[in-house]
Motif scaffolding. Structure first.
Motif, mmCIF file in Angstrom:
data_model
loop_
_atom_site.group_PDB
_atom_site.id
_atom_site.type_symbol
_atom_site.label_atom_id
_atom_site.label_comp_id
_atom_site.label_asym_id
_atom_site.label_seq_id
_atom_site.Cartn_x
_atom_site.Cartn_y
_atom_site.Cartn_z
ATOM 1 N N LYS A 1 0.831 -1.209 0.000
ATOM 2 C CA LYS A 1 0.000 0.000 0.000
ATOM 3 C C LYS A 1 0.859 1.250 0.000
ATOM 4 C CE LYS A 1 -4.235 -1.461 2.177
ATOM 5 N NZ LYS A 1 -5.082 -1.434 3.358
ATOM 6 N N VAL A 2 0.332 2.284 -0.645
ATOM 7 C CA VAL A 2 1.014 3.574 -0.607
ATOM 8 C C VAL A 2 0.693 4.242 0.733
ATOM 9 C CG1 VAL A 2 1.187 5.848 -1.702
ATOM 10 C CG2 VAL A 2 0.761 3.830 -3.113
ATOM 11 N N PHE A 3 1.707 4.829 1.355
ATOM 12 C CA PHE A 3 1.420 5.637 2.551
ATOM 13 C C PHE A 3 1.973 7.038 2.364
ATOM 14 C CE2 PHE A 3 5.581 6.038 4.504
ATOM 15 C CZ PHE A 3 6.284 4.920 4.065
ATOM 16 N N ILE A 4 1.338 7.983 3.019
ATOM 17 C CA ILE A 4 1.809 9.371 3.005
ATOM 18 C C ILE A 4 1.893 9.840 4.451
ATOM 19 C CG2 ILE A 4 1.434 11.709 2.153
ATOM 20 C CD1 ILE A 4 -0.268 10.664 -0.010
ATOM 21 N N VAL A 5 3.049 10.350 4.815
ATOM 22 C CA VAL A 5 3.216 10.908 6.155
ATOM 23 C C VAL A 5 3.548 12.384 5.998
ATOM 24 C CG1 VAL A 5 4.592 10.894 8.282
ATOM 25 C CG2 VAL A 5 4.107 8.746 7.099
ATOM 26 N N CYS A 6 2.870 13.236 6.756
ATOM 27 C CA CYS A 6 3.310 14.628 6.792
ATOM 28 C C CYS A 6 3.735 14.950 8.203
ATOM 29 C CB CYS A 6 2.226 15.578 6.301
ATOM 30 S SG CYS A 6 0.809 15.689 7.365
ATOM 31 N N GLY A 7 4.654 15.860 8.327
ATOM 32 C CA GLY A 7 5.136 16.258 9.646
ATOM 33 C C GLY A 7 5.407 17.742 9.660
ATOM 34 N N ASN A 8 4.991 18.384 10.721
ATOM 35 C CA ASN A 8 5.295 19.813 10.885
ATOM 36 C C ASN A 8 5.112 20.193 12.348
ATOM 37 O OD1 ASN A 8 2.286 19.589 9.772
ATOM 38 N ND2 ASN A 8 2.360 21.408 11.070
ATOM 39 N N THR A 9 5.683 21.327 12.710
ATOM 40 C CA THR A 9 5.497 21.750 14.089
ATOM 41 C C THR A 9 4.169 22.479 14.240
ATOM 42 O OG1 THR A 9 6.693 23.779 13.665
ATOM 43 C CG2 THR A 9 7.965 21.955 14.588
ATOM 44 N N VAL A 10 3.586 22.309 15.394
ATOM 45 C CA VAL A 10 2.343 23.016 15.721
ATOM 46 C C VAL A 10 2.524 23.627 17.114
ATOM 47 C CG1 VAL A 10 0.804 21.566 14.322
ATOM 48 C CG2 VAL A 10 1.299 20.890 16.669
ATOM 49 N N TYR A 11 1.744 24.638 17.417
ATOM 50 C CA TYR A 11 1.829 25.223 18.753
ATOM 51 C C TYR A 11 1.193 24.275 19.771
ATOM 52 C CZ TYR A 11 3.215 29.461 16.382
ATOM 53 O OH TYR A 11 3.894 30.359 15.614
ATOM 54 N N ASN A 12 1.828 24.168 20.907
ATOM 55 C CA ASN A 12 1.285 23.276 21.949
ATOM 56 C C ASN A 12 -0.155 23.625 22.302
ATOM 57 O OD1 ASN A 12 3.600 21.774 22.105
ATOM 58 N ND2 ASN A 12 4.458 22.916 23.841
ATOM 59 N N ALA A 13 -0.453 24.908 22.246
ATOM 60 C CA ALA A 13 -1.814 25.352 22.588
ATOM 61 C C ALA A 13 -2.854 24.770 21.632
ATOM 62 C CB ALA A 13 -1.883 26.875 22.564
ATOM 63 N N ASP A 14 -2.413 24.438 20.397
ATOM 64 C CA ASP A 14 -3.363 23.901 19.410
ATOM 65 C C ASP A 14 -3.469 22.374 19.448
ATOM 66 O OD1 ASP A 14 -3.867 26.460 18.427
ATOM 67 O OD2 ASP A 14 -2.195 26.359 17.011
ATOM 68 N N VAL A 15 -2.565 21.753 20.217
ATOM 69 C CA VAL A 15 -2.517 20.285 20.213
ATOM 70 C C VAL A 15 -3.810 19.620 20.711
ATOM 71 C CG1 VAL A 15 -1.323 18.252 21.159
ATOM 72 C CG2 VAL A 15 0.000 20.153 20.213
ATOM 73 N N PRO A 16 -4.356 20.050 21.876
ATOM 74 C CA PRO A 16 -5.547 19.330 22.366
ATOM 75 C C PRO A 16 -6.702 19.313 21.365
ATOM 76 C CG PRO A 16 -4.691 20.779 24.072
ATOM 77 C CD PRO A 16 -3.937 21.104 22.820
ATOM 78 N N ARG A 17 -6.946 20.444 20.702
ATOM 79 C CA ARG A 17 -8.068 20.527 19.766
ATOM 80 C C ARG A 17 -7.811 19.637 18.538
ATOM 81 N NH1 ARG A 17 -10.435 24.279 15.960
ATOM 82 N NH2 ARG A 17 -8.298 24.883 15.492
ATOM 83 N N LEU A 18 -6.561 19.683 18.051
ATOM 84 C CA LEU A 18 -6.188 18.873 16.893
ATOM 85 C C LEU A 18 -6.268 17.388 17.243
ATOM 86 C CD1 LEU A 18 -5.142 18.905 13.994
ATOM 87 C CD2 LEU A 18 -2.827 19.273 14.870
ATOM 88 N N ARG A 19 -5.781 17.044 18.438
ATOM 89 C CA ARG A 19 -5.811 15.648 18.885
ATOM 90 C C ARG A 19 -7.255 15.142 18.982
ATOM 91 N NH1 ARG A 19 -1.988 12.674 21.873
ATOM 92 N NH2 ARG A 19 -0.756 14.487 22.470
ATOM 93 N N ASP A 20 -8.122 15.980 19.529
ATOM 94 C CA ASP A 20 -9.544 15.599 19.652
ATOM 95 C C ASP A 20 -10.161 15.323 18.277
ATOM 96 O OD1 ASP A 20 -9.490 15.846 22.351
ATOM 97 O OD2 ASP A 20 -10.592 17.753 22.445
ATOM 98 N N ARG A 21 -9.878 16.210 17.344
ATOM 99 C CA ARG A 21 -10.434 16.050 15.989
ATOM 100 C C ARG A 21 -9.937 14.766 15.337
ATOM 101 N NH1 ARG A 21 -10.103 20.482 11.747
ATOM 102 N NH2 ARG A 21 -11.668 19.087 10.886
ATOM 103 N N LEU A 22 -8.625 14.510 15.488
ATOM 104 C CA LEU A 22 -8.031 13.323 14.868
ATOM 105 C C LEU A 22 -8.534 12.039 15.521
ATOM 106 C CD1 LEU A 22 -4.473 14.825 14.503
ATOM 107 C CD2 LEU A 22 -5.894 14.037 12.592
ATOM 108 N N GLU A 23 -8.656 12.078 16.839
ATOM 109 C CA GLU A 23 -9.120 10.898 17.563
ATOM 110 C C GLU A 23 -10.558 10.575 17.153
ATOM 111 O OE1 GLU A 23 -6.977 9.169 19.147
ATOM 112 O OE2 GLU A 23 -8.416 7.642 19.751
ATOM 113 N N TYR A 24 -11.357 11.630 17.011
ATOM 114 C CA TYR A 24 -12.746 11.449 16.595
ATOM 115 C C TYR A 24 -12.802 10.818 15.198
ATOM 116 C CZ TYR A 24 -17.517 12.626 15.222
ATOM 117 O OH TYR A 24 -18.816 12.549 14.780
ATOM 118 N N LEU A 25 -12.008 11.384 14.279
ATOM 119 C CA LEU A 25 -11.971 10.879 12.900
ATOM 120 C C LEU A 25 -11.502 9.431 12.825
ATOM 121 C CD1 LEU A 25 -10.339 13.583 10.595
ATOM 122 C CD2 LEU A 25 -12.523 12.414 10.241
ATOM 123 N N LYS A 26 -10.500 9.130 13.643
ATOM 124 C CA LYS A 26 -9.902 7.794 13.657
ATOM 125 C C LYS A 26 -10.928 6.736 14.062
ATOM 126 C CE LYS A 26 -5.945 5.604 15.752
ATOM 127 N NZ LYS A 26 -4.820 5.786 16.688
#
Lengths: 187, 132
Positions: free
Chosen positions: A101-126
């Protein structure tokens, strides 16, 4: 450092990439122009390898959303306006093959303050299955975008929708201000 | 009202809005770096056209091969404008073309069709031209 060391050093990096099945990797400052050029190269390569059309498009779609997420949301940015406005955002994008299978990984820095909201969205999607992702996409498509938002807020849903397995993500805290964020999608 | 014609670029679709004939067409790919800048003039022209009195039927052909999520939002905006006009009595027919085997594009067409009740919406499979 002499030239033998230089070749050894970079051969080592190359070998590591090859061993991980990585066929394409870019790290550094990204722009919309780089997105366009890399995207074209990626499509040409997959087409030459006779990858079927729908797979090429799914990979390309995930690639575009991942690149645009980095360009828009990377916490490491350079902006300037010499002749025309320039915006460069630091990050990395990696495309490879794993278990057929093809996989794509992206990586970048984000502000710690934005992590909880992003994590929640990703966990929900997952946690959503294919049908639920489709429904969620349709709902979000009808939402009015937040004022001043540059994206549609449905990029992550698009990535999850085109992936053939649940998305994977991870955060690594770099310092008190920023974390390194990775997102992996298998097509 | 004057036609709106924009040639395709590597990242934006061809726009061919023949307002006099009531035949509008979007074709190609859409992943502009700034969706608002690209679609802004399209929205404005379409809004002005739909506001015009007159019962010219409208045919809208969507022949998009790929669009990113921000463009999806812009297309939604276009469909909502069309639906409102159709609700007010304008005859509007949209044909959503997708290449054979392209499930993603077919599904995206279905996503948009979901809340179109007054617009006549047709999904149409077209042969793949082999281009990615």
């Amino acid at each position: 450092m002499d030239s033998i060391m230089l070749a050894q050093q970079y051969a080592g990096i190359k070998r590591d990439l090859d061993e991980k099945g990585i066929i394409f990797s870019f790290s550094g400052y990204l722009s919309e122009g780089i997105l366009y050029s890399l995207g074209e190269a990626l499509r040409e390569k997959m087409t030459l390898e006779e990858t079927d059309g729908p797979t090429v498009r799914r990979v390309f779609a995930v690639f575009v959303e991942q690149m645009q997420n980095i360009i828009r949301y990377s916490a490491e940015k350079m902006t300037g306006a010499r002749e025309k406005p320039v915006e460069l955002s630091a990050g990395m994008v990696t495309i490879g093959m794993e278990g057929g299978k093809v996989f794509i990984v992206c990586g970048n820095t984000v502000y710690n303050a934005d992590v909880p909201r992003l994590r929640d969205r990703l966990e929900y999607l997952k946690g959503l299955d294919k049908d639920a992702i489709k429904t969620y996409y349709r709902e979000q498509l009808r939402e009015t975008p937040e004022e001043g938002a540059r994206g549609a807020n449905i990029g992550l849903i698009e990535i999850a929708r085109r992936a053939s397995e649940p998305i994977e993500y991870d955060f690594l805290e770099m310092d008190e201000g920023k974390s390194f964020f990775c997102l992996k999608a298998r097509i | 009202m004057e036609s709106l014609k924009l040639p395709a670029t590597g990242r934006t679709p061809e726009v061919d809005f023949d307002f006099a004939q009531g035949v509008l067409r979007l074709s190609g790919e859409s992943y502009p770096d700034d969706v608002a800048t690209f679609f802004g003039p399209i929205f404005a022209a379409l809004r002005a056209f739909l506001a015009e009195a007159g019962g010219h039927p409208i045919r809208f052909d969507m022949e998009l091969l790929y669009f990113n999520s921000s463009s999806a939002k812009a297309l939604m905006n276009i469909f909502q404008m069309l639906e409102t006009a159709a609700g007010n009595g304008r005859s509007i027919a949209v044909t959503w073309c997708y290449e054979e085997n392209d499930d993603s594009m077919q599904e995206l067409g279905e996503d948009f069709a979901e809340d179109l009740h007054h617009v006549a919406f047709t999904l149409k499979q077209i042969p793949a031209d082999g281009a990615p």
